[in-house]
Design an enzyme around this catalytic site. Structure first.
Site, short mmCIF file in Angstrom:
data_model
loop_
_atom_site.label_atom_id
_atom_site.label_comp_id
_atom_site.label_asym_id
_atom_site.label_seq_id
_atom_site.Cartn_x
_atom_site.Cartn_y
_atom_site.Cartn_z
CE LYS A 140 -7.03 -7.52 -0.46
NZ LYS A 140 -8.43 -7.18 -0.17
CE LYS A 186 -4.38 -1.78 1.74
NZ LYS A 186 -5.51 -1.67 2.67
CE LYS A 208 -14.15 -2.66 2.03
NZ LYS A 208 -13.19 -2.61 3.12
P1 ATP Z 1 -8.69 -2.37 1.29
O1 ATP Z 1 -8.27 -2.60 -0.13
O2 ATP Z 1 -9.07 -0.95 1.61
O3 ATP Z 1 -7.73 -2.96 2.31
P2 ATP Z 1 -10.31 -4.72 1.40
O4 ATP Z 1 -11.04 -5.02 0.16
O5 ATP Z 1 -9.04 -5.48 1.67
O6 ATP Z 1 -10.07 -3.16 1.44
P3 ATP Z 1 -10.96 -4.86 4.21
O7 ATP Z 1 -12.01 -4.04 4.87
O8 ATP Z 1 -9.53 -4.49 4.40
O9 ATP Z 1 -11.30 -4.89 2.64
O10 ATP Z 1 -11.13 -6.39 4.63
C1 ATP Z 1 -12.29 -6.92 5.26
C2 ATP Z 1 -12.21 -8.43 5.27
O11 ATP Z 1 -12.39 -8.95 3.95
C3 ATP Z 1 -10.87 -8.98 5.76
O12 ATP Z 1 -11.13 -10.12 6.56
C4 ATP Z 1 -10.17 -9.41 4.49
O13 ATP Z 1 -9.24 -10.45 4.69
C5 ATP Z 1 -11.34 -9.86 3.65
N1 ATP Z 1 -11.07 -9.76 2.20
C6 ATP Z 1 -10.73 -8.62 1.55
N2 ATP Z 1 -10.58 -8.86 0.25
C7 ATP Z 1 -10.81 -10.19 0.06
C8 ATP Z 1 -10.79 -11.04 -1.08
N3 ATP Z 1 -10.53 -10.58 -2.28
N4 ATP Z 1 -11.09 -12.36 -0.91
C9 ATP Z 1 -11.38 -12.85 0.32
N5 ATP Z 1 -11.40 -12.10 1.44
C10 ATP Z 1 -11.12 -10.78 1.33
MG MG Z 2 -7.77 -4.87 3.28
#
Ligand code: ATP
Ligand code: MG
Length: 332
Positions: free
Chosen positions: A195, A112, A198
């Site tokens: 992955k 990041k 967001k």
């Molecule tokens: P950011 O990119 O801002 O970090 P994010 O998409 O990773 O956002 P988070 O709020 O950080 O979302 O994560 C919330 C939960 O979702 C965590 O338990 C994380 O491991 C899970 N998660 C995030 N992306 C994935 C994915 N692509 N597949 C499975 N689990 C996920």
């Molecule tokens: Mg995350």
């Protein structure tokens, strides 16, 4: 009953299918077997730059979505992290037992911060995993349901708990990651090796639970798939198709083998079209329920305040013990 804790960042206007299938779906199930604590982690959401005007509403939306997919405030504590000040208080203490080199090895920070540039990346982004450890250890959680990307942070949490217990006397439960392999990494529809995220997926690569369902179906139809035409599950050679099959299986409860057999002799287009419909069917009722929670923000805020009270009762106890162990006066 064993305890469980997990959190989600209010960093977007909706959470995505990866969040749901990798984590939140398990939160719902674990309410039946565990003492469950789930939080919208707004302290984490300000680590990478945010808009103050939208943050509170995003926190509400995240909470409404969690309720809409099945969290039940009678069976879990659902709260917003910043309403429980113990998280930040414990994070400071934990940061003093974390090695700088140890924190520097966190790959999520490296990824990041590289994207943001090292001058723009905040110290908060660097210490994020320590705050996450505080989130977990405050509740003496036994299990932490998360996606694969959080495995390294969970390891750090375990190390910190053990180290603190050894130095100051038994204080924290050492938690285990609860990572369900099949859906632990839902990938980006346009880049099936990354992955779904967001913060870094392109709009075409991510299925947001609150977006127009027709748009989601279209994104599935345009998903990057692999050369060849046979529908088989091979995460190495055919990551795009494997991802679609994973999503399909998780949303319908049909096994991968069953799906592969059903699509024998059919093409990628058939699979994508059908999965688009599956996604639409899934998100429609979730969207309706989310909207109905958002229609009454006063009620939602009240519910979250009650959740915070439940959480604080537990968090304050752990913090008091921690203060005592390190030689502080008791919190007043
Ligand atoms: P950011 O990119 O801002 O970090 P994010 O998409 O990773 O956002 P988070 O709020 O950080 O979302 O994560 C919330 C939960 O979702 C965590 O338990 C994380 O491991 C899970 N998660 C995030 N992306 C994935 C994915 N692509 N597949 C499975 N689990 C996920
Ligand atoms: Mg995350």
């Amino acid at each position: 009953r064993p305890r469980v804790l997990s959190g989600i960042q209010p960093t977007a206007d909706s959470f995505h299918l990866g969040n749901y299938l990798g984590a939140v779906r398990h939160w719902v199930a674990l309410q039946d077997t565990h003492d469950a604590f789930y939080c919208v982690v707004d302290l984490h959401a300000i680590t990478a730059g945010h808009d103050a005007k939208t943050l509170r509403q995003r926190s509400r939306t995240a909470a409404a979505q969690l309720l809409a997919v099945g969290l039940d405030p009678e069976r879990c504590a659902l709260f917003v992290q910043s309403q429980v000040p113990e998280h930040a208080q414990l994070a400071w203490i934990l940061s003093c037992v974390t090695g700088f080199g140890e924190a520097s090895r966190m790959t999520q920070f490296k990824d990041k911060s590289q994207k943001q540039g090292s001058d723009r990346a905040s110290v908060g982004l660097f210490t994020y995993p320590i705050l996450q450890a505080a989130d977990i250890l405050l509740y003496q959680a036994d299990a932490v349901p998360v996606g694969e990307d959080q495995r390294q942070h969970l390891e750090l949490t375990r190390d910190l708990a053990q180290r603190f217990n050894t130095s100051f006397g038994r204080t924290f439960t050492v938690p285990a990651a609860h990572i369900v392999r099949d859906t632990a990494k839902i990938t980006d529809l346009q880049d099936p090796t990354a992955k779904m995220s967001k913060s870094s997926s392109s709009p075409a690569g991510i299925i947001n639970l609150l977006e127009e369902p027709a748009r989601s179906a279209k994104k599935i139809r345009s998903a990057v798939t692999d050369t060849g035409r046979e529908i088989v599950f091979d995460a190495e050679a055919k990551p795009g198709i494997a991802n679609l099959l994973t999503i399909y299986s998780a949303l319908t409860g049909r096994s991968i083998d069953d799906l592969v057999a059903a699509y024998a002799g059919k093409g990628y287009g058939d699979l994508k079209k059908d999965l688009g419909e599956v996604v639409v069917e899934f998100v429609r009722p979730v969207q309706e329920r989310t909207r109905s929670y958002l229609d009454d923000p006063a009620q939602l805020d009240k519910l979250l305040a009650q959740g915070a009270e439940k959480a604080r009762a537990v968090a304050a106890r752990t913090l008091a013990t921690t203060y005592e162990r390190v030689g502080f006066f008791p919190p007043v």
